[in-house]
Structures are given as structure tokens and as C-alpha cells.
Design a protein around this motif. Structure first.
Motif, mmCIF file in Angstrom:
data_model
loop_
_atom_site.group_PDB
_atom_site.id
_atom_site.type_symbol
_atom_site.label_atom_id
_atom_site.label_comp_id
_atom_site.label_asym_id
_atom_site.label_seq_id
_atom_site.Cartn_x
_atom_site.Cartn_y
_atom_site.Cartn_z
ATOM 1 N N ILE A 303 0.759 -0.921 0.143
ATOM 2 C CA ILE A 303 -0.002 -0.210 -0.127
ATOM 3 C C ILE A 303 0.865 1.381 0.037
ATOM 4 N N ALA A 304 0.531 2.335 -0.891
ATOM 5 C CA ALA A 304 1.428 3.287 -0.921
ATOM 6 C C ALA A 304 0.130 4.643 -0.583
ATOM 7 N N THR A 305 0.808 5.455 0.396
ATOM 8 C CA THR A 305 0.055 6.664 0.876
ATOM 9 C C THR A 305 0.840 7.758 0.268
ATOM 10 N N ILE A 306 -0.322 8.714 -0.039
ATOM 11 C CA ILE A 306 0.113 9.856 -0.999
ATOM 12 C C ILE A 306 -0.614 11.018 -0.152
ATOM 13 N N SER A 307 0.479 12.003 0.256
ATOM 14 C CA SER A 307 -0.198 13.115 0.967
ATOM 15 C C SER A 307 -0.284 14.292 0.096
ATOM 16 N N THR A 313 4.714 7.401 0.830
ATOM 17 C CA THR A 313 5.061 6.412 1.684
ATOM 18 C C THR A 313 4.646 5.083 1.260
ATOM 19 N N PHE A 314 5.656 4.120 1.267
ATOM 20 C CA PHE A 314 5.307 2.495 1.149
ATOM 21 C C PHE A 314 5.205 1.921 2.245
ATOM 22 N N GLY A 315 4.091 1.069 2.401
ATOM 23 C CA GLY A 315 3.862 0.273 3.575
ATOM 24 C C GLY A 315 4.614 -0.974 3.396
ATOM 25 N N ASP A 316 4.526 -2.000 4.272
ATOM 26 C CA ASP A 316 5.359 -3.240 4.104
ATOM 27 C C ASP A 316 4.846 -4.157 2.789
ATOM 28 N N THR A 317 5.677 -4.540 2.214
ATOM 29 C CA THR A 317 5.276 -5.674 0.956
ATOM 30 C C THR A 317 4.806 -6.886 1.708
ATOM 31 N N VAL A 318 3.736 -7.569 1.201
ATOM 32 C CA VAL A 318 3.049 -8.796 1.818
ATOM 33 C C VAL A 318 2.984 -9.665 0.789
ATOM 34 N N THR A 319 3.317 -10.860 0.899
ATOM 35 C CA THR A 319 3.155 -12.042 -0.140
ATOM 36 C C THR A 319 1.892 -12.572 0.336
ATOM 37 N N ILE A 320 0.921 -12.536 -0.778
ATOM 38 C CA ILE A 320 -0.425 -12.974 -0.922
ATOM 39 C C ILE A 320 -0.547 -14.446 -1.247
ATOM 40 N N VAL A 321 0.107 -14.917 -2.372
ATOM 41 C CA VAL A 321 0.254 -16.088 -2.834
ATOM 42 C C VAL A 321 1.604 -16.431 -2.859
ATOM 43 N N GLY A 322 2.016 -17.748 -2.086
ATOM 44 C CA GLY A 322 3.330 -18.102 -1.648
ATOM 45 C C GLY A 322 3.817 -18.707 -3.063
ATOM 46 N N ALA A 323 3.060 -19.721 -3.699
ATOM 47 C CA ALA A 323 3.576 -20.495 -4.808
ATOM 48 C C ALA A 323 2.639 -20.144 -5.939
ATOM 49 N N ALA A 324 3.131 -19.203 -6.975
ATOM 50 C CA ALA A 324 2.323 -18.871 -8.180
ATOM 51 C C ALA A 324 1.732 -19.965 -8.896
ATOM 52 N N ALA A 325 0.656 -20.066 -9.318
ATOM 53 C CA ALA A 325 0.114 -20.821 -10.330
ATOM 54 C C ALA A 325 0.136 -20.107 -11.824
ATOM 55 N N TYR A 333 -10.913 -3.171 -5.449
ATOM 56 C CA TYR A 333 -11.515 -2.728 -4.143
ATOM 57 C C TYR A 333 -13.095 -2.676 -4.035
ATOM 58 N N SER A 334 -13.861 -3.466 -3.307
ATOM 59 C CA SER A 334 -15.337 -3.271 -3.603
ATOM 60 C C SER A 334 -15.781 -3.658 -2.232
ATOM 61 N N ASN A 335 -16.658 -2.946 -1.869
ATOM 62 C CA ASN A 335 -17.484 -3.134 -0.395
ATOM 63 C C ASN A 335 -16.402 -3.438 0.766
ATOM 64 N N GLY A 336 -15.797 -2.507 1.002
ATOM 65 C CA GLY A 336 -14.706 -2.499 2.173
ATOM 66 C C GLY A 336 -13.506 -3.599 2.293
ATOM 67 N N VAL A 337 -13.236 -4.400 1.083
ATOM 68 C CA VAL A 337 -12.241 -5.291 0.931
ATOM 69 C C VAL A 337 -11.541 -5.063 -0.432
ATOM 70 N N ILE A 338 -10.409 -5.833 -0.409
ATOM 71 C CA ILE A 338 -9.556 -5.951 -1.666
ATOM 72 C C ILE A 338 -9.705 -7.434 -1.910
ATOM 73 N N LEU A 349 -8.515 -9.613 1.106
ATOM 74 C CA LEU A 349 -7.808 -8.819 2.074
ATOM 75 C C LEU A 349 -8.537 -7.683 2.495
ATOM 76 N N ASN A 350 -8.045 -7.347 3.770
ATOM 77 C CA ASN A 350 -8.602 -6.313 4.383
ATOM 78 C C ASN A 350 -7.772 -5.012 4.220
ATOM 79 N N GLU A 351 -8.049 -3.761 4.462
ATOM 80 C CA GLU A 351 -7.279 -2.570 4.047
ATOM 81 C C GLU A 351 -5.883 -2.540 4.730
ATOM 82 N N SER A 352 -5.477 -3.549 5.700
ATOM 83 C CA SER A 352 -4.124 -3.607 6.158
ATOM 84 C C SER A 352 -3.510 -4.958 5.388
ATOM 85 N N LEU A 353 -3.976 -5.297 4.369
ATOM 86 C CA LEU A 353 -3.490 -6.412 3.719
ATOM 87 C C LEU A 353 -3.400 -7.735 4.496
ATOM 88 N N ASN A 354 -4.166 -8.070 5.295
ATOM 89 C CA ASN A 354 -4.447 -9.293 6.029
ATOM 90 C C ASN A 354 -5.204 -10.007 5.089
#
Length: 618
Positions: A303-307, A313-325, A333-338, A349-354
Motif C-alpha cells: 500500500i502506498a500513501t500519498i499526502s 510512503t510505501f508500507g510493508d510488502t506482503v506475500t499474498i500467494v506463496g507459490a504462484a500458479a 476494491y469493493s465493499n470494504g475489502v480488496i 484482503l482487508n485494508e491492512s493487507l491481512n
């Protein structure tokens, strides 16, 4: 002052009209309007619920005195395989409620009669969208009619071959096309639309060299000007790949950089996509998803934040899929989730990339580029492979699991280089049609609940659902009267071939059954037959006083409306007025009207595959 709303005439069982008692158009209870009661509502919930019940009783009591129908509310069980939302029009049969809709095939429109190597699509305004298509010879921007999916204008952006393209909408009449050459050089041009004419900026604005992947999008934020645009790309700078984010200002047909590109090192980002998140603390936020080519094509996000002063400011890079198919990653983004989609696996994912859920929903064989776009309260994944589970699929996170609709295959064999955009509850998809020499093609799809098709015929007509329900659940439905429906906004209208409803004030609905309306509406699709042995029949369930028919013709063959009056033996449609080839021979009955023309299907208002809409008055 009371909130006012239009009250339509109501008809009793004998067909005699009467009007509800109103004050300035607002339904009254005693000496007080419902609007005034609603404006003063500040009681605690138990008191409010008790007052609502009492108010409902008063409405029905007043209805009896003034002739209004008492509310007819019944309980029905949602039919197997069905999902119903509050406010849906439903049919009721044998104690079951169901949505009676019939899927129609989509229509494919050839835009480019050459093999297409890349596409990008965005909605420009309510009337038009933009689709950019690249062949081996050029990159062209096409203005697409949102109603038909066909091109109404075009302009060449670049002469020569490009390997990828991205579009950012800036306003109803401006957009930016970004493209990558085989040499790795990236460029972009500002474009404008006036009427159906597209103007392309003469200046080719350079992005960077040695670009691996790129995308761009409008930074529509409360803290940033409307004409600010983000350019996101990955490039090799001195042997090291970095992820870059550059902020530009677009004025008319020129692009001006606002900052030195911010970078995130150690990332070889391929197949980049990005989606806007809600602002936080006055700062704009963007979720960037990609496949990390330097780390086994693992799916990742940051997630990048722009003032407001363009600091990134870049946040932490998060691995979503560990073994790519797949090396393809898309997000929205839709209805509060990614929603993250790599052609095989859907992750929420939620907005914290969990990661809330990660689920494999498709086969591993991906032929073409995939896409995911936000739509209604979920998203639509679009992919192409040789398996039956590919195509366009509606997906929705319900807080616990991913609900997935049936796949709709909009192509014959395979689609490549897919891009898409949402237009209300419809999708405009651009792609290279493998079945037709890889020609550049568009099609329009429609979503209804979790179903997708070319379009739908909606035949539900008995009642309005007052609460949501899934298969096997009992729900309340209203067949007539004044009912409470929380969340329904004042001024809302609900139409169907039967029951209709109007919301005079927030949370209340006036439901009018079919027999109490002064008219019905409907539609039919021509089958191409004509003549005395093949009459066109419109069955409305009563003897109409008049019928008006409107062809939905986009080919300029016949766009006029035709009015037919009860008792007339002849009408006129098409051909030369007054001549026999334009004659409609009419036959009226207690349930509707039939007619024929001896000359051809067009003059009989029955052209093959053409949709006709009608309204019949009692």
C-alpha cells in the motif's frame, strides 16, 4: 414542511379509480403526515419499533376508511438454488418465492479486423467508454457506446507495435493512454473526447526505460486535485529492479510531472495492477498488486500513501500467494475489502493487507490475460481457458466465505488480452478473439444477483421481497398495500411486468398489484417470422385500450414508436405510409393483441433477435 412524494391512482377490483388521501402529496395518518412522523423520530429502538407497529395499524385502518388496499404480506420459502435480496420483485407459486429471470446470449462486436496484442478499457462517462487496442502496426483508442458495445469513433495513439497498454480516466471527457514498446521504453499521451471525436496529445511523454510492467490510474482523492494521475511501473535501473510511483498533473492534452518518482527497491514487479482505497487521515491510498518475477512469481501487494504535498510512503510488502500458479495478478476494491485474483486463486484482503480468505476457484490452465473489476457489492473475475469454469464469474465476500456464481463463457473458444470496465450493473469487456483470427472484439454482459449473461428477461411479477433470503429460508413478501422496508430511499420506484411500488418516504413502500395499475409494460424478442400464419402476439392478461411498441433498434432501420388503438383493424409500421407493405393487420382479444404484416419481418415488428418494448393501457 412535510416530505412529499407522488401518489399514483389506485384501482379497485372493478377497475374504478380512486386516490389515497394526501396532504401536499404525502400520505396522512390522522392529522399528521408520515413524513412529519419520520422527521421527529428520536425514540429508543424498543419505543420506535412499538410506534412503527402502531403506525402500521393506523395506516391499515385509514386504508379501510379511504378505500386503500390493506397490506397483503405473506410468508414464502425461497426456492432451491435461489438468492433473494430485500426489494427484489419475486414470483410466488406453491408457497415458494423465486426470481424468474431468463438469461440471454451476449453479442460480440468486432472492433479491429486484425490480430490484437493488447487491450485496455475504462468507463469514460454514462454514455461512452474508451477501449485501446494494439496490433502489430498501431495503437488505437476507440470510443465505445455503452448501450451497444460498438465503436462510434477512434483515433491513433501510436503508429508501430506496442507490447502492453493502460488507460486512466481523468474526467467525463479526458483520459491518459500509457503504453510500452518492445524495447522497454514507456510512453503516455493525454487524450480528450468531444462528441464522438477523440483528440490525442501531440507530445509523447516519456515514463522510463527498461520497464517490465506498468499501470496508471486517476488519483481521485479529497486531498488531491481531480486531474492528478498516478503512474506505477517497474524498471531496471543500473541492474536493480525497483517499483516506482510517479505523480503527474494532466492539463488539457499535456502531462506535467509533480515529483521525482518514489521507489521501492528489491522488487521485480511484473503484471502490475492497482486500486484506490478510501482516504485515511487526509491522505490518499493505493493498493498495488503484482507478481514478483525476482521471487518465483509470488503474488504480492503493498500500500502506498500519498499526502496532499505529493509525498509518497510505501508500507510493508506482503506475500499474498506463496507459490504462484500464474504470473498474472489483478486487484480491485469493493465493499470494504480488496479482491486479489491471479487467474486461478481468489484472495480477499482487508485494508491492512491481512488475508481474510484464499481459495482456488479455477483450473491451472490459463490461456489469456485475466481481469477482475468491482461490481455492485462484490467483483467479477474474467479469465479464459479450455475448462468449463472459465469466463466471467461474480464473486462476493460475505464476511465468512466467498460466494461464487456460475461462470458465463462470453467467447466461443478462448479470449486473450482481456480488459474490462463496469457500467452500473453491466460489464464492457475487450479482448482478442481466438475463435476469429484474434480480432479485437468487445461484448456487453449484465449481472443480476450472482448471475451473469449477455442480458436478462425479467419475468418476476407477483410481490416485493421485504427481507433477504437464501434457498430454503422463509421470507416475508408484500403483494399490495403500504409496508415497511428499512433502507429503501424516498423516491425509489420498483417496476415489473406485474407488481410495482413507490417509496413516498424513507423506509416505507406503497405496493400496487398488477390489477390495480392503469398499464403494464413488457418486451419480446423478434423471431423473424411474418405473415398471416405467423402473427406476433402480445398477451397482457386484459383487453388493452391502446398499445405502444418501441423497437430497440441500433441499426437505424426502424426507431419510431408505434401506437395501436383498440377497435382499429389496421395499423402502420415501416415501409411507405399508406402502402400495403406497411400495413399491420390487427386482431384484439380479452387478453391482448395480435398482428401481422404480409411483406416482411421488419414491417411486422418481429425482426429476428431485435428486442421490442411495449406499454399497454387498460
Amino acid at each position: 414542511m412535510p416530505i412529499t412524494g407522488q401518489i399514483h391512482p389506485v384501482y379497485d377490483a372493478e377497475g374504478n379509480p380512486f386516490f389515497p388521501q394526501t396532504v401536499d402529496g404525502a400520505v396522512t395518518v390522522g392529522d399528521t403526515t408520515l413524513a412529519e412522523k419520520a422527521q421527529g423520530w428520536d425514540a429508543e429502538k424498543p419505543e420506535r419499533e412499538a410506534a412503527d407497529a402502531a403506525l402500521g395499524e393506523q395506516i391499515n385502518a385509514r386504508a379501510l376508511k379511504s378505500g386503500l388496499p390493506v397490506s397483503d404480506i405473506r410468508t414464502a420459502t425461497v426456492r432451491e438454488g435461489q438468492s433473494i435480496a430485500a426489494g427484489d420483485v419475486v414470483s410466488v407459486q406453491g408457497g415458494e418465492a423465486y426470481r424468474d429471470i431468463v438469461a440471454q446470449d451476449n453479442v460480440e462486436n468486432v472492433i479491429v479486423s486484425s490480430a490484437v496484442k493488447a487491450t485496455a478499457t475504462c468507463k469514460l462517462n454514462e454514455k461512452y467508454s474508451i477501449t485501446a487496442m494494439a496490433t502489430s502496426a498501431s495503437l488505437v483508442a476507440y470510443l465505445i457506446d455503452n448501450a451497444t458495445g460498438k465503436s462510434v469513433g477512434n483515433a491513433t495513439v501510436y503508429t508501430g507495435a506496442v507490447t502492453s497498454v493502460s488507460i486512466a480516466r481523468l474526467s467525463d471527457g479526458h483520459f491518459v493512454v500509457q503504453y510500452l514498446l518492445s524495447s522497454g521504453l514507456g510512453y503516455e499521451k493525454a487524450c480528450a473526447v468531444s462528441g464522438t471525436a477523440i483528440s490525442i496529445g501531440s507530445t509523447q511523454h516519456g515514463i522510463s526505460a527498461s520497464i517490465l510492467s506498468h499501470c496508471n490510474l486517476r488519483l481521485d482523492s479529497n486531498s488531491v486535485s481531480y486531474n492528478t494521475r498516478l503512474s506505477i511501473y517497474s524498471s531496471n535501473n543500473g541492474g536493480n529492479y525497483k517499483l516506482y510511483l510517479k505523480i503527474d498533473t494532466v492539463t488539457s492534452l499535456s502531462i506535467t510531472s509533480n515529483n521525482i518518482p518514489s521507489s521501492l527497491g528489491g522488487i521485480q514487479a511484473d503484471c502490475i495492477s492497482a486500486t484506490r482505497l478510501p482516504d485515511e487521515g487526509g491522505n490518499a491510498r493505493v493498493c498495488i498488486c503484482f507478481s514478483d518475477a525476482g521471487d518465483g512469481n509470488k503474488g504480492k501487494a503493498v500500500i502506498a500513501t500519498i499526502s496532499s504535498n505529493n509525498m509518497v510512503t510505501f508500507g510493508d510488502t506482503v506475500t499474498i500467494v506463496g507459490a504462484a500458479a500464474s504470473a498474472i495478478a489483478k486487484c480491485c476494491y469493493s465493499n470494504g475489502v480488496i479482491y486479489y485474483f491471479n487467474g486461478v486463486r481468489i484472495c480477499v484482503l482487508n485494508e491492512s493487507l491481512n488475508t481474510l480468505i484464499s481459495e482456488k476457484i479455477f483450473t491451472d490452465t490459463i490461456v489469456g490475460r485475466n481481469e477482475i473489476i468491482p461490481l455492485l457489492n462484490g467483483a467479477v473475475t474474467i479469465s479464459s481457458d479450455a475448462q468449463s469454469d472459465s469466463g466471467a464469474v461474480f464473486v462476493r465476500w460475505n464476511g465468512a466465505t466467498i460466494k461464487k456464481g456460475a461462470p458465463y463463457k462470453f467467447y466461443k473458444t478462448a479470449a486473450n488480452y482481456i480488459s474490462a470496465t463496469a457500467i452500473a450493473n453491466k460489464l464492457l469487456i475487450a479482448y482478442s478473439d481466438h475463435n476469429n483470427s484474434s480480432y479485437g472484439t468487445t461484448t456487453l454482459l449484465e449481472a443480476d444477483g450472482d448471475q451473469i449473461a449477455g442480458s436478462f428477461l425479467r419475468n418476476s411479477k407477483d410481490a416485493i421481497a421485504l427481507e433477504p433470503g437464501e434457498a430454503g429460508q422463509a421470507i416475508q413478501v408484500a403483494l399490495s398495500g403500504n409496508v415497511e422496508l428499512p433502507g429503501m430511499a424516498a423516491g425509489t420506484r420498483i417496476d415489473s411486468p406485474g407488481v410495482c411500488a413507490y417509496c413516498p418516504l424513507d423506509g416505507w413502500l406503497q405496493v400496487v398489484p398488477e390489477w390495480a395499475q392503469g398499464y403494464v409494460t413488457g418486451e419480446y424478442v423478434g423471431d423473424g417470422t411474418y405473415g398471416t400464419d405467423h402473427p406476433t402476439v402480445i398477451d397482457v392478461g386484459f383487453r388493452p385500450a391502446a398499445v405502444m411498441i418501441q423497437p430497440n433498434d441500433t441499426q437505424n432501420i426502424m426507431r419510431a414508436s408505434f401506437i395501436l388503438i383498440y377497435g382499429a383493424d389496421y395499423g402502420t409500421a415501416g415501409g411507405s405510409p399508406g402502402s400495403s407493405d406497411s400495413m399491420l393487420y390487427l386482431s384484439w382479444s380479452d387478453t391482448g393483441l395480435s398482428f401481422y404484416n404480409p411483406t416482411n419481418q421488419i414491417n411486422q415488428l418481429n425482426q429476428a433477435n431485435l428486442r421490442y418494448r411495449y406499454i399497454a393501457w387498460r
